[in-house]
Design an enzyme around this catalytic site. Structure first.
Site, PDB file in Angstrom:
ATOM      1  CG  ASP A 182       1.135   4.070   4.440  1.00  0.00           C
ATOM      2  OD1 ASP A 182      -0.059   3.865   4.151  1.00  0.00           O
ATOM      3  OD2 ASP A 182       1.833   3.234   5.046  1.00  0.00           O
ATOM      4  CG  ASP A 192       9.432   0.691  12.425  1.00  0.00           C
ATOM      5  OD1 ASP A 192       9.669   1.320  11.364  1.00  0.00           O
ATOM      6  OD2 ASP A 192       8.671  -0.300  12.456  1.00  0.00           O
ATOM      7  CG  ASP A 218      -0.235  -0.406   2.478  1.00  0.00           C
ATOM      8  OD1 ASP A 218       0.946  -0.017   2.644  1.00  0.00           O
ATOM      9  OD2 ASP A 218      -0.831  -1.118   3.290  1.00  0.00           O
TER      10      ASP A 218
HETATM   11  P1  ATP Z   1       4.419  -3.331   5.144  1.00  0.00           P
HETATM   12  O1  ATP Z   1       3.227  -2.456   4.848  1.00  0.00           O
HETATM   13  O2  ATP Z   1       5.181  -3.799   3.983  1.00  0.00           O
HETATM   14  O3  ATP Z   1       4.083  -4.411   6.084  1.00  0.00           O
HETATM   15  P2  ATP Z   1       5.402  -0.928   6.364  1.00  0.00           P
HETATM   16  O4  ATP Z   1       6.786  -0.479   6.669  1.00  0.00           O
HETATM   17  O5  ATP Z   1       4.622  -0.120   5.389  1.00  0.00           O
HETATM   18  O6  ATP Z   1       5.483  -2.436   5.930  1.00  0.00           O
HETATM   19  P3  ATP Z   1       3.283  -0.428   8.165  1.00  0.00           P
HETATM   20  O7  ATP Z   1       2.844  -1.188   9.362  1.00  0.00           O
HETATM   21  O8  ATP Z   1       2.388  -0.349   6.989  1.00  0.00           O
HETATM   22  O9  ATP Z   1       4.670  -1.009   7.736  1.00  0.00           O
HETATM   23  O10 ATP Z   1       3.649   1.035   8.681  1.00  0.00           O
HETATM   24  C1  ATP Z   1       3.960   2.131   7.818  1.00  0.00           C
HETATM   25  C2  ATP Z   1       5.085   2.955   8.397  1.00  0.00           C
HETATM   26  O11 ATP Z   1       4.699   3.498   9.674  1.00  0.00           O
HETATM   27  C3  ATP Z   1       6.346   2.163   8.680  1.00  0.00           C
HETATM   28  O12 ATP Z   1       7.143   2.071   7.534  1.00  0.00           O
HETATM   29  C4  ATP Z   1       7.000   2.980   9.776  1.00  0.00           C
HETATM   30  O13 ATP Z   1       7.666   4.092   9.253  1.00  0.00           O
HETATM   31  C5  ATP Z   1       5.799   3.455  10.573  1.00  0.00           C
HETATM   32  N1  ATP Z   1       5.450   2.531  11.656  1.00  0.00           N
HETATM   33  C6  ATP Z   1       4.493   1.575  11.644  1.00  0.00           C
HETATM   34  N2  ATP Z   1       4.433   0.928  12.809  1.00  0.00           N
HETATM   35  C7  ATP Z   1       5.367   1.489  13.590  1.00  0.00           C
HETATM   36  C8  ATP Z   1       5.789   1.256  14.935  1.00  0.00           C
HETATM   37  N3  ATP Z   1       5.233   0.321  15.672  1.00  0.00           N
HETATM   38  N4  ATP Z   1       6.788   2.040  15.414  1.00  0.00           N
HETATM   39  C9  ATP Z   1       7.336   3.015  14.650  1.00  0.00           C
HETATM   40  N5  ATP Z   1       6.984   3.256  13.403  1.00  0.00           N
HETATM   41  C10 ATP Z   1       6.014   2.523  12.862  1.00  0.00           C
HETATM   42 MG    MG Z   2       2.576  -0.359   4.778  1.00  0.00          MG
END
Ligand code: ATP
Ligand code: MG
Length: 505
Positions: free
Chosen positions: A60, A201, A58
């Site tokens: 963001d 993170d 997705d």
């Molecule tokens: P994917 O969607 O591929 O699983 P993602 O990195 O996009 O991985 P998401 O859970 O969609 O993970 O979160 C989007 C963004 O928000 C992350 O890339 C990170 O920058 C931030 N984020 C999400 N969860 C956390 C957390 N628990 N602590 C700190 N930052 C976070």
């Molecule tokens: Mg994501």
């Protein structure tokens, strides 16, 4: 490492992210923000995946526009979240999540620990099967509150959110709270992009793609870390894991998903801190478990969780079963089942949490059944009881929505009915709502010698033939089985054609 005060800006000519790989809807959102005079960046996993040449799950968006300002720009927009508001912009099935920059979430020195109740605690999020409920929200921390929009306070205006020097102001003086272990309970303050980076993170998840000139902004060496396939927390790892222990699970997930190596300094505190996962709301852990196992890298996730001692925090009964029966049939069934699930994910086929739970809990369920007197092993009531008990154990950590636990029980209860069909009546199982999942489990059991391969073949064939032929097949089977067709009864003396129930040995 801490983020730099100013980003390293990587111009378009020096990176590989092309607009042709970005969702047209995400581009629409970004351009509209820009045209309205706001900053618009892609951020997080999508930038990381694009740099890796992978297709993002997705997209963001991060912006300096406040949620209300975002809402005014898009008709198809809804604000979600109570403590920190996010805008969801809808385009048919696709949701683009737009988050206003947030200030850093590192605790300041000497911050008073708070002993008050966890505002995140609540009912398990009800997840729709077979779709994954983890799909849209990129801001994991906010997911559990995004459900509830009732009685929201009026959102801060730009003037209230930012002070004279552009410094963020708190909506009130209790916007950032930690519990006694250092976990963030509340964090609600808007900020600028160079503050937003702090709350993210891993360095690989903290890159911003700027729609104004298609450059990448890197405050943390994320581009280098991605190139080196390295997973590194921003800031002091222990503090960051304490703030949000789910980051330990995220580390294991990205290790599995991306094949990255966790930087030694980031990995080191996981062992000592893993028990903090016990303080995370079970609904969030369930959500995270689905992300670990149902997004195409479940087999690797299991390995990473075991290697890091995290499975014991998530599913202690599964962890101890696998430790006691290392290399056994159940472990092989689980790994094979997860590999099948990963292949389904890769092919874009639907996945159900029920089947995943059946795989994970197979060992504990078999163990409970085998602790009962052998004459009960094939009784449906004993199987249901074993499923209930195994689910109750797991519920101590994971909030498993009821329909999944019911489905799990049905899947296991169907096993002896598959293995000992009772004439034409058995054909009704073909239209049972759990037939597909239960049949897949039967195939897996048969493959490992835990169920009769002939019966598994029979159920495969009977699905492929015309209706009248199904009846003839059922009759032939009943005749071959002897003069007393019927379901196995408690203590029944019917000739056994194979093992009954989900036993493990
Ligand atoms: P994917 O969607 O591929 O699983 P993602 O990195 O996009 O991985 P998401 O859970 O969609 O993970 O979160 C989007 C963004 O928000 C992350 O890339 C990170 O920058 C931030 N984020 C999400 N969860 C956390 C957390 N628990 N602590 C700190 N930052 C976070
Ligand atoms: Mg994501």
């Amino acid at each position: 490492m801490a983020p730099a005060a100013k980003p390293r800006v990587i111009p378009r000519a020096e990176h590989t992210i092309s607009r042709s790989h970005i969702s047209p809807n995400a581009l629409r959102v970004l351009y509209r923000l820009k045209d309205a005079g706001f900053q618009g960046f892609l951020v997080g996993g999508c930038v990381r995946d694009l740099l890796l040449g992978m297709e993002p799950k997705d997209f963001d968006v991060a912006t300096d526009a406040l949620p209300d300002q975002v809402k005014r720009l898009f008709r198809n927009c809804r604000l979600v979240g109570r403590r920190f508001r996010l805008a969801h912009v809808f385009f048919g099935q696709e949701i683009i999540e737009v988050a206003t920059f947030r200030a850093a979430s590192a605790p300041s020195q000497g911050e008073e620990p708070l002993a008050d109740a966890d505002p995140e605690d609540g009912e398990a999020a009800e997840l729709d099967e077979p779709e994954l409920a983890t799909e849209s929200s990129g801001e994991a921390e906010d997911r559990d509150e995004a459900q509830d929009e009732a009685s929201e306070p009026a959102v801060a205006t730009r003037d209230r959110a930012f002070g004279r020097e552009g410094r963020p102001l708190l909506d009130d003086d209790s916007e950032r709270k930690f519990d006694e272990t250092g976990r963030i309970l509340r964090d609600n303050v808007y900020g600028t992009i160079d503050e937003d980076v702090w709350r993210r993170d891993f360095t690989a998840n903290s890159l911003y793609y700027n729609i104004a000139d298609f450059s990448i902004w890197d405050y943390v060496g994320g581009v280098e870390d991605i190139a080196a396939r390295r997973l590194r927390l921003i800031g002091d790892p222990e503090t960051r894991f304490r703030e949000d222990p789910v980051r330990m699970l995220r580390a294991a997930r990205f290790e599995a998903k991306l094949g990255f190596e966790i930087d030694p300094q980031t990995a080191e505190p996981i062992g000592p801190l893993r028990e903090l996962l016990g303080g995370v709301p079970p609904a969030r852990l369930f959500d995270e478990t689905l992300k670990l196992f149902l997004t195409g890298h479940g087999a690797k996730s299991l390995e990473a969780l075991r290697r890091r001692g995290l499975l014991a925090q998530l599913l202690p009964s599964v962890d101890s079963y696998l430790t006691q029966h290392s290399g056994g049939l159940v472990e092989r069934l689980l790994m094979k089942g997860l590999a099948n699930t990963d292949a389904r994910a890769a092919a874009g086929r639907p996945l159900t949490p029920t089947f995943l739970l059946a795989l994970l809990l197979y060992g504990p369920i078999a163990q409970i059944i085998e602790s009962m007197p052998p004459e009960k092993w094939h009784e449906i009531s004993a199987i249901v009881e074993a499923c209930d008990r195994a689910v109750r154990q797991a519920q101590a950590h994971l909030a498993i929505p009821r329909r999944f636990s019911l489905g799990l029980s049905e899947m296991f209860s169907l096993q002896p009915r598959f293995e000992h069909p009772s004439g034409r009546r058995s054909l009704r199982l073909l239209t049972h709502p759990r037939f597909r999942a239960a049949y897949d489990l039967l195939l897996l059991r048969a493959e490992l010698g835990l169920a009769s391969p002939e019966m598994a073949r029979w159920w495969t064939q009977v699905q492929e033939v015309p209706h009248e032929e199904q009846g003839r097949m059922a009759d032939a089977l009943a005749q071959a089985a002897g003069p007393r067709p019927g379901r196995p009864r408690p203590g029944g003396r019917r000739r056994r054609r194979g093992r009954r129930g989900p036993r493990a040995s």
